[in-house]
Design a protein around this motif. Sequence first.
Motif, PDB file in Angstrom:
ATOM      1  N   ILE A 153       0.849  -1.187   0.000  1.00 24.13           N
ATOM      2  CA  ILE A 153       0.000   0.000   0.000  1.00 24.13           C
ATOM      3  C   ILE A 153       0.885   1.236   0.000  1.00 24.13           C
ATOM      4  CG2 ILE A 153      -1.877   1.229   1.152  1.00 24.13           C
ATOM      5  CD1 ILE A 153      -2.663  -1.557   0.283  1.00 24.13           C
ATOM      6  N   ASN A 154       0.769   2.047  -1.031  1.00 26.71           N
ATOM      7  CA  ASN A 154       1.564   3.283  -1.107  1.00 26.71           C
ATOM      8  C   ASN A 154       3.057   3.003  -0.884  1.00 26.71           C
ATOM      9  OD1 ASN A 154      -0.813   4.803  -1.504  1.00 26.71           O
ATOM     10  ND2 ASN A 154      -1.129   4.977   0.706  1.00 26.71           N
ATOM     11  N   SER A 155       3.550   1.982  -1.548  1.00 30.82           N
ATOM     12  CA  SER A 155       4.963   1.573  -1.476  1.00 30.82           C
ATOM     13  C   SER A 155       5.345   0.933  -0.144  1.00 30.82           C
ATOM     14  CB  SER A 155       5.903   2.775  -1.732  1.00 30.82           C
ATOM     15  OG  SER A 155       5.654   3.299  -3.034  1.00 30.82           O
ATOM     16  N   ALA A 156       4.370   0.792   0.758  1.00 34.24           N
ATOM     17  CA  ALA A 156       4.643   0.147   2.041  1.00 34.24           C
ATOM     18  C   ALA A 156       4.318  -1.343   1.930  1.00 34.24           C
ATOM     19  CB  ALA A 156       3.807   0.785   3.145  1.00 34.24           C
ATOM     20  N   GLN A 157       5.288  -2.184   2.262  1.00 37.81           N
ATOM     21  CA  GLN A 157       5.086  -3.622   2.233  1.00 37.81           C
ATOM     22  C   GLN A 157       4.385  -4.059   3.520  1.00 37.81           C
ATOM     23  OE1 GLN A 157       5.758  -5.661  -0.304  1.00 37.81           O
ATOM     24  NE2 GLN A 157       6.558  -3.959  -1.531  1.00 37.81           N
ATOM     25  N   ILE A 158       3.291  -4.787   3.374  1.00 39.82           N
ATOM     26  CA  ILE A 158       2.544  -5.295   4.521  1.00 39.82           C
ATOM     27  C   ILE A 158       2.523  -6.819   4.417  1.00 39.82           C
ATOM     28  CG2 ILE A 158       0.338  -5.263   5.753  1.00 39.82           C
ATOM     29  CD1 ILE A 158      -0.213  -2.548   4.447  1.00 39.82           C
ATOM     30  N   VAL A 285      -7.659  -1.812   2.856  1.00 38.78           N
ATOM     31  CA  VAL A 285      -6.602  -1.500   3.811  1.00 38.78           C
ATOM     32  C   VAL A 285      -6.327  -0.004   3.800  1.00 38.78           C
ATOM     33  CG1 VAL A 285      -4.161  -1.838   4.374  1.00 38.78           C
ATOM     34  CG2 VAL A 285      -5.545  -3.784   3.625  1.00 38.78           C
ATOM     35  N   ILE A 286      -6.072   0.536   4.966  1.00 40.61           N
ATOM     36  CA  ILE A 286      -5.657   1.939   5.117  1.00 40.61           C
ATOM     37  C   ILE A 286      -4.376   1.973   5.939  1.00 40.61           C
ATOM     38  CG2 ILE A 286      -6.157   4.180   6.175  1.00 40.61           C
ATOM     39  CD1 ILE A 286      -9.124   3.548   5.887  1.00 40.61           C
ATOM     40  N   VAL A 287      -3.339   2.674   5.431  1.00 43.73           N
ATOM     41  CA  VAL A 287      -2.180   3.020   6.249  1.00 43.73           C
ATOM     42  C   VAL A 287      -2.490   4.387   6.843  1.00 43.73           C
ATOM     43  CG1 VAL A 287       0.306   3.436   6.318  1.00 43.73           C
ATOM     44  CG2 VAL A 287      -0.634   1.671   4.802  1.00 43.73           C
ATOM     45  N   PHE A 288      -2.691   4.454   8.135  1.00 44.98           N
ATOM     46  CA  PHE A 288      -3.358   5.608   8.745  1.00 44.98           C
ATOM     47  C   PHE A 288      -2.655   6.924   8.522  1.00 44.98           C
ATOM     48  CE2 PHE A 288      -4.872   7.988  12.647  1.00 44.98           C
ATOM     49  CZ  PHE A 288      -6.091   8.306  12.090  1.00 44.98           C
ATOM     50  N   ASP A 289      -1.341   6.971   8.554  1.00 45.30           N
ATOM     51  CA  ASP A 289      -0.677   8.260   8.398  1.00 45.30           C
ATOM     52  C   ASP A 289      -0.910   8.834   7.011  1.00 45.30           C
ATOM     53  OD1 ASP A 289       0.966   6.405   7.058  1.00 45.30           O
ATOM     54  OD2 ASP A 289       2.698   7.721   7.266  1.00 45.30           O
ATOM     55  N   LYS A 290      -1.101   7.956   6.006  1.00 42.85           N
ATOM     56  CA  LYS A 290      -1.398   8.419   4.650  1.00 42.85           C
ATOM     57  C   LYS A 290      -2.785   9.022   4.596  1.00 42.85           C
ATOM     58  CE  LYS A 290       2.473   6.718   3.081  1.00 42.85           C
ATOM     59  NZ  LYS A 290       3.591   7.591   2.709  1.00 42.85           N
ATOM     60  N   LEU A 291      -3.707   8.432   5.338  1.00 47.25           N
ATOM     61  CA  LEU A 291      -5.079   8.936   5.329  1.00 47.25           C
ATOM     62  C   LEU A 291      -5.142  10.337   5.914  1.00 47.25           C
ATOM     63  CD1 LEU A 291      -8.136   8.311   4.887  1.00 47.25           C
ATOM     64  CD2 LEU A 291      -8.180   7.563   7.257  1.00 47.25           C
ATOM     65  N   LYS A 292      -4.408  10.571   7.005  1.00 49.59           N
ATOM     66  CA  LYS A 292      -4.490  11.856   7.700  1.00 49.59           C
ATOM     67  C   LYS A 292      -3.965  13.013   6.845  1.00 49.59           C
ATOM     68  CE  LYS A 292      -2.285  10.600  11.411  1.00 49.59           C
ATOM     69  NZ  LYS A 292      -1.677  10.670  12.772  1.00 49.59           N
TER      70      LYS A 292
END
Length: 294
Positions: A153-158, A285-292
């Motif tokens: 998600i947004n280049s973040a590997q989960i 999925v949401i990566v929270f800091d991206k949402l804010k």
Amino acid sequence: MVYENAKDLMEKLEFPTDSIAELLLTLKKLLEKSEFIEIVNNYNLEDFDFSKSLEDTKTLAKKENICEYSAYMLLLLCMAPELHKRYIQKGIDDKIFYDTMSDLRYKLEECRLVHRKVGTFVPAWYKGFFEMRIFALGRLQFEINHTWFDCEINSAQIPKGTKVLSVHIPRSEVRLSHDLVLESYNKAAVFFKEEFHENIIFICNSWLLYPWNREVLKNGSNLAQFYDDFTIVSSGEYQNYSEAWRLFDCLYDGNPDNLPADTSLRRAYIERIKSGKPIGHGTGVIVFDKLKTR
């Protein structure tokens, strides 16, 4: 005392007065049975088995010719004071307890609409509540979970097994406004801060995130904004229309013309069902800091 506690909780949770009256009549009958009191008291045991308590309640309801949906609701109401004590012991605010328990009212209304019965037809859902894993924090509910898949998600590997917060959307009378949704995410970030040392990842599996929905949702609508916050990582389809009650508040009888068509989304689903196309669910999925920062 059990009777008074149940009555008090139903009133605090603002159950409809006719439902309170009906449930209290049933409770009087149940309290005459030592089996029911034992099932309630078993919640105090270390090896308490929630699933078995539901099975025992169903058996007792059948034996006494009591609606099992009502019996399930009364079991939950009667166990709630002990759950409340556990909240207090952990220093969790009373507002969170009552907001979380308000789900009983939502499921009561759902049961009245779908089955025309007073109670709940999804009692197994409450296992997470009474194990203190699910909490209502504002408009949404949350519980700690782990991913069952790998994604980016947004280049973040989960990776699979990553600790996340599952998002549940209660059937509340409060609209799913984006402001309230964001407020809930922030409340969850505070409430679960000891569990997450990095960015919180939210995950949601719901019929609301079925990709086809986005084709018919109006841009800027509450549901569209909720959907757009997520990156959809998977989706699936139901084999039939048995899950249609989640949108229509009634069981599907095989005739789409009998389904309520009072909203644009319901009308779109009716047309989809008439065409024989499937309905389904999605996982987002949401990566929270991206949402804010959006």
